[in-house]
Design a protein around this motif. Structure first.
Motif, PDB file in Angstrom:
ATOM      1  N   ASP A 222      -3.288 -14.553   7.450  1.00  8.03           N
ATOM      2  CA  ASP A 222      -2.965 -14.797   8.857  1.00  8.03           C
ATOM      3  C   ASP A 222      -2.580 -13.529   9.613  1.00  8.03           C
ATOM      4  OD1 ASP A 222      -3.150 -17.747   8.695  1.00  8.03           O
ATOM      5  OD2 ASP A 222      -1.434 -17.521   7.352  1.00  8.03           O
ATOM      6  N   ALA A 223      -1.760 -12.690   9.022  1.00  7.41           N
ATOM      7  CA  ALA A 223      -1.268 -11.495   9.705  1.00  7.41           C
ATOM      8  C   ALA A 223      -2.333 -10.400   9.745  1.00  7.41           C
ATOM      9  CB  ALA A 223      -0.011 -10.972   8.998  1.00  7.41           C
ATOM     10  N   ASP A 224      -2.157  -9.474  10.664  1.00  7.88           N
ATOM     11  CA  ASP A 224      -3.074  -8.339  10.805  1.00  7.88           C
ATOM     12  C   ASP A 224      -2.692  -7.260   9.794  1.00  7.88           C
ATOM     13  OD1 ASP A 224      -5.028  -6.633  11.733  1.00  7.88           O
ATOM     14  OD2 ASP A 224      -3.873  -5.965  13.485  1.00  7.88           O
ATOM     15  N   ALA A 225      -2.843  -7.592   8.518  1.00 11.76           N
ATOM     16  CA  ALA A 225      -2.402  -6.717   7.433  1.00 11.76           C
ATOM     17  C   ALA A 225      -3.429  -6.708   6.316  1.00 11.76           C
ATOM     18  CB  ALA A 225      -1.046  -7.178   6.888  1.00 11.76           C
ATOM     19  N   ALA A 226      -3.637  -5.544   5.722  1.00 11.27           N
ATOM     20  CA  ALA A 226      -4.554  -5.427   4.591  1.00 11.27           C
ATOM     21  C   ALA A 226      -4.091  -4.309   3.675  1.00 11.27           C
ATOM     22  CB  ALA A 226      -5.980  -5.158   5.069  1.00 11.27           C
ATOM     23  N   ILE A 227      -4.328  -4.502   2.381  1.00  9.66           N
ATOM     24  CA  ILE A 227      -4.048  -3.480   1.375  1.00  9.66           C
ATOM     25  C   ILE A 227      -5.375  -2.967   0.831  1.00  9.66           C
ATOM     26  CG2 ILE A 227      -3.055  -3.010  -0.904  1.00  9.66           C
ATOM     27  CD1 ILE A 227      -0.969  -5.162  -0.332  1.00  9.66           C
ATOM     28  N   LEU A 228      -5.549  -1.658   0.864  1.00  7.05           N
ATOM     29  CA  LEU A 228      -6.703  -1.017   0.239  1.00  7.05           C
ATOM     30  C   LEU A 228      -6.234  -0.404  -1.072  1.00  7.05           C
ATOM     31  CD1 LEU A 228      -8.238   0.855   3.327  1.00  7.05           C
ATOM     32  CD2 LEU A 228      -8.449  -1.560   2.682  1.00  7.05           C
ATOM     33  N   LYS A 229      -6.947  -0.657  -2.137  1.00 11.91           N
ATOM     34  CA  LYS A 229      -6.580  -0.175  -3.473  1.00 11.91           C
ATOM     35  C   LYS A 229      -7.505   0.999  -3.814  1.00 11.91           C
ATOM     36  CE  LYS A 229      -6.000  -2.174  -8.130  1.00 11.91           C
ATOM     37  NZ  LYS A 229      -6.182  -3.433  -8.893  1.00 11.91           N
ATOM     38  N   ILE A 230      -6.906   2.194  -3.945  1.00 12.23           N
ATOM     39  CA  ILE A 230      -7.685   3.403  -4.191  1.00 12.23           C
ATOM     40  C   ILE A 230      -7.279   4.021  -5.522  1.00 12.23           C
ATOM     41  CG2 ILE A 230      -7.923   3.850  -1.716  1.00 12.23           C
ATOM     42  CD1 ILE A 230      -5.777   6.062  -2.056  1.00 12.23           C
ATOM     43  N   ASN A 231      -8.040   5.008  -5.966  1.00 17.43           N
ATOM     44  CA  ASN A 231      -7.680   5.733  -7.180  1.00 17.43           C
ATOM     45  C   ASN A 231      -6.313   6.384  -7.007  1.00 17.43           C
ATOM     46  OD1 ASN A 231     -10.128   5.078  -8.408  1.00 17.43           O
ATOM     47  ND2 ASN A 231     -11.144   6.941  -7.698  1.00 17.43           N
ATOM     48  N   PHE A 232      -5.589   6.497  -8.107  1.00 18.87           N
ATOM     49  CA  PHE A 232      -4.214   7.001  -8.093  1.00 18.87           C
ATOM     50  C   PHE A 232      -4.122   8.389  -7.463  1.00 18.87           C
ATOM     51  CE2 PHE A 232      -0.862   9.442 -10.368  1.00 18.87           C
ATOM     52  CZ  PHE A 232       0.239   8.769  -9.883  1.00 18.87           C
ATOM     53  N   LEU A 233      -3.181   8.533  -6.529  1.00 14.43           N
ATOM     54  CA  LEU A 233      -2.856   9.828  -5.935  1.00 14.43           C
ATOM     55  C   LEU A 233      -1.456  10.224  -6.391  1.00 14.43           C
ATOM     56  CD1 LEU A 233      -4.055   9.367  -2.223  1.00 14.43           C
ATOM     57  CD2 LEU A 233      -5.195  10.663  -4.031  1.00 14.43           C
TER      58      LEU A 233
ATOM     59  N   SER B 190      10.666 -10.838  17.667  1.00 14.82           N
ATOM     60  CA  SER B 190       9.504 -10.938  16.783  1.00 14.82           C
ATOM     61  C   SER B 190       8.401 -11.734  17.463  1.00 14.82           C
ATOM     62  CB  SER B 190       9.901 -11.602  15.462  1.00 14.82           C
ATOM     63  OG  SER B 190      10.391 -12.913  15.697  1.00 14.82           O
ATOM     64  N   GLY B 191       7.158 -11.488  17.012  1.00 15.49           N
ATOM     65  CA  GLY B 191       6.019 -12.213  17.536  1.00 15.49           C
ATOM     66  C   GLY B 191       5.397 -13.073  16.455  1.00 15.49           C
ATOM     67  N   ASP B 192       4.133 -13.425  16.620  1.00 12.32           N
ATOM     68  CA  ASP B 192       3.409 -14.233  15.656  1.00 12.32           C
ATOM     69  C   ASP B 192       2.909 -13.325  14.536  1.00 12.32           C
ATOM     70  OD1 ASP B 192       2.084 -16.241  14.377  1.00 12.32           O
ATOM     71  OD2 ASP B 192       0.383 -16.307  15.766  1.00 12.32           O
ATOM     72  N   HIS B 193       3.560 -13.391  13.377  1.00 13.56           N
ATOM     73  CA  HIS B 193       3.260 -12.510  12.255  1.00 13.56           C
ATOM     74  C   HIS B 193       3.391 -11.044  12.639  1.00 13.56           C
ATOM     75  CE1 HIS B 193       0.955 -16.253  11.331  1.00 13.56           C
ATOM     76  NE2 HIS B 193       1.555 -16.080  10.156  1.00 13.56           N
TER      77      HIS B 193
END
Length: 451
Positions: free
Chosen positions: A94-105, A151-154
């Motif tokens: 629902d929220a405007d959120a995303a996780i990108l999984k990259i090679n370890f830094l 706060s707002g919606d998410h």
């Protein structure tokens, strides 16, 4: 840390931004980029006002660029990334959120997730506005946040200090972190989503709080593919072994303390191998770990867990056995380690100790205090704190078992008292001891401490 550190943690993601975050490590080490979901999927409108959904297809190569500082100049480094939902791309439902999984830094473990509460530090919106995209080394910018709003919606609304910024001046910063410098780490409270009013130049933004990124990790379909949004040392004590028991002395005395320091760090390995971790301790005791429960953000910082590694190591030495989780519960109800992040420990006796949770402790039990900065003279008070120190205390704050007055019932000792009074101030007694003798000596000093 400086504002340049915020720049190192900020990346350009296509036409937007993102923030590097190092979660708890497991056997397959990787790093996250936290960003806005709308960079990859959104709903547009056609000329007739109908919804047109767009979603980036699996297998799409995504441009991600970070900047590094080399020989006085900023350089761009590309981060390889192919989007595959459920493997490298994990959006919120629902929220405007995303996780990108990259090679370890490596070396990105100084960022801590916090909730957006009252801003005690200066927080900044970080990112790459499109208006600066052709200025090498200058594409990145920060806008300071004046205050949080409703706060707002998410999302969470906020007012930037510059209250005339418009959409064009912020465009391109979607996905950028809301970050602050706090001592030796970066605090992140969310990720930029959008400006509140696209046509008004009022400097109001909407960002997605960190709790929504935690929800992504906890989704049933993702929780075996992602690790928690905590710093790596909450997952394992071994990240802290080499900075525990510093036992700082003058250079001339270094040869006298070196063997004892090495021995204590070797004994710390027993704690590391016991299966007890900072995150398990946090889950067991949560706010009871703190003297002031308002300092809950400290539970993700290093100082509190260095203290716990030292505390458990000392207990292993005293008991001559490895403490397990069941024993830890028993210990906590007779010797309780509590942490405070105050700069000056003398403030503890004015009001902090009177607002803490002592439930489970009995008369004669001990409160061990660990603090961000050790007092100039570590203290030990047996059978209560002297009245000339406590004077009159506001007793409405603390919690104890029925009939217990913490100021007259408990022993109070600073963790550094054992290290200072029992080791550093007795260096000559430790010189040239073998391991068996060191064990006996350290155990005897602990017993003498309370007798």
């Amino acid at each position: 840390m400086t504002l340049d550190e915020l720049k190192l943690y900020t990346v350009r993601v296509m036409d937007g931004s993102g923030c590097i975050f190092q979660p708890i490590l497991d056997e397959n080490n990787y790093t996250y980029i936290l960003t806005a979901k709308h960079l990859f999927e959104y709903v547009a409108k056609d000329d007739d006002g109908n919804d047109i959904p767009y979603e980036t297809q699996d297998g799409t190569e995504i441009s991600i660029v970070r900047q590094v500082h080399v020989d006085g100049q900023w350089q761009k480094i590309s981060i390889p990334f192919t989007l595959t939902k459920g493997e490298t791309y994990f959006p919120h439902k629902d929220a405007d959120a995303a996780i990108l999984k990259i090679n370890f830094l490596p070396e990105f473990d100084h960022i801590v997730s916090n909730a957006p509460t009252n801003l005690k530090s200066t927080y900044y919106l970080n990112g790459f506005p499109k208006q600066f995209e052709d200025q090498l080394g200058e594409e990145y910018t920060t806008y300071s946040i004046k205050e949080l709003e409703a706060s707002g919606d998410h999302s969470q609304n906020a007012q930037l200090t510059n209250n005339v910024l418009n959409k064009l001046q912020v465009e391109g910063m979607s996905g950028g972190g809301i970050l602050a410098i706090q001592d030796d780490h970066i605090s992140i409270i969310g990720i930029q989503s959008r400006v509140k009013h696209s046509n008004w130049a009022n400097g109001k933004i909407c960002f997605v709080p960190m709790k929504y990124f935690s929800e992504i990790v906890n989704y049933e379909e993702y929780n075996r593919l992602l690790t928690l949004l905590h710093t790596p040392y909450l997952g394992k004590f071994d990240f802290l072994r080499d900075i525990a028991f510093t036992l700082e002395v003058d250079f001339i005395d270094e040869n006298k303390i070196e063997d004892t320091r090495t021995y204590l760090r070797n004994k710390a390995v027993e704690v590391i191998n016991s299966g007890i971790t900072p995150i398990s301790i946090k889950e067991l005791f949560n706010n009871k770990l703190l003297i002031d429960e308002d300092e809950i953000s400290c539970l993700d910082t290093k100082n509190i867990w260095i203290g716990w590694l030292e505390f458990l190591t000392i207990f292993n030495i005293v008991k001559d056995e490895n403490i397990d989780e069941k024993q830890l519960l028993e210990i906590f109800n007779c010797v309780r380690l509590k942490y405070t992040h105050v700069e000056d420990c003398t403030t503890l006796f004015k009001d902090k100790l009177s607002k803490s949770d002592y439930t489970g402790l009995k008369k004669g039990n001990t409160v061990v205090i660990n603090s961000k900065n050790a007092p100039k003279k570590p203290f030990k008070f047996l059978n209560g704190i002297p009245r000339d120190i406590t004077k009159v205390q506001d007793v409405r704050g603390f919690r104890t078992d029925l009939g217990i007055d913490p100021f007259q019932s408990f022993n109070f000792v600073h963790l550094d008292y054992y290290k200072t009074e029992c080791i550093i101030n007795k260096l000559a007694e430790y010189e040239n001891l073998n391991e068996a003798q060191l064990l006996t000596k350290l155990r005897q000093e602990y017993h003498d401490l309370f007798n």
